[in-house]
Design an enzyme around this catalytic site. Sequence first.
Site, PDB file in Angstrom:
ATOM      1  N   ARG A  37       0.828  -1.214   0.000  1.00  0.00           N
ATOM      2  CA  ARG A  37       0.000   0.000   0.000  1.00  0.00           C
ATOM      3  C   ARG A  37       0.860   1.260   0.000  1.00  0.00           C
ATOM      4  NH1 ARG A  37      -3.438  -0.845   5.054  1.00  0.00           N
ATOM      5  NH2 ARG A  37      -1.449  -1.786   5.607  1.00  0.00           N
TER       6      ARG A  37
ATOM      7  N   ASN B   2      -6.164  -2.699   1.950  1.00  0.00           N
ATOM      8  CA  ASN B   2      -6.120  -4.151   2.076  1.00  0.00           C
ATOM      9  C   ASN B   2      -7.545  -4.681   2.086  1.00  0.00           C
ATOM     10  OD1 ASN B   2      -3.350  -4.452   2.236  1.00  0.00           O
ATOM     11  ND2 ASN B   2      -3.299  -4.488   4.459  1.00  0.00           N
TER      12      ASN B   2
END
Length: 94
Positions: free
Chosen positions: A21, A39
Amino acid sequence: MPDVVTRRLRITGRVQGVGYRDWCLRTAWAADLTGWVRNRADGSVEAVVQGPAEAVEAFVGACQAGPPLARVKGVDTTSCDEPVDPGFRQLPTA
């Protein structure tokens, strides 16, 4: 003015716990793209990215590899018309 496109990505493989990320954030910021990354509870990473078609396609291509510790199995990409706020940010896990 270049064509602006929006894509939803679902990245699978070893993509959680490896900085994916944060890597997405830096990569999107560098390309001046808008959208978000998060996520998923199933172990995948989901992103929505918007910008000039060429830059978005380059981002999608980069997601095939991701950061050094990631092991990407697949990147499923679909067009979407979800409204995207300015900037690129990380959202909570869904």
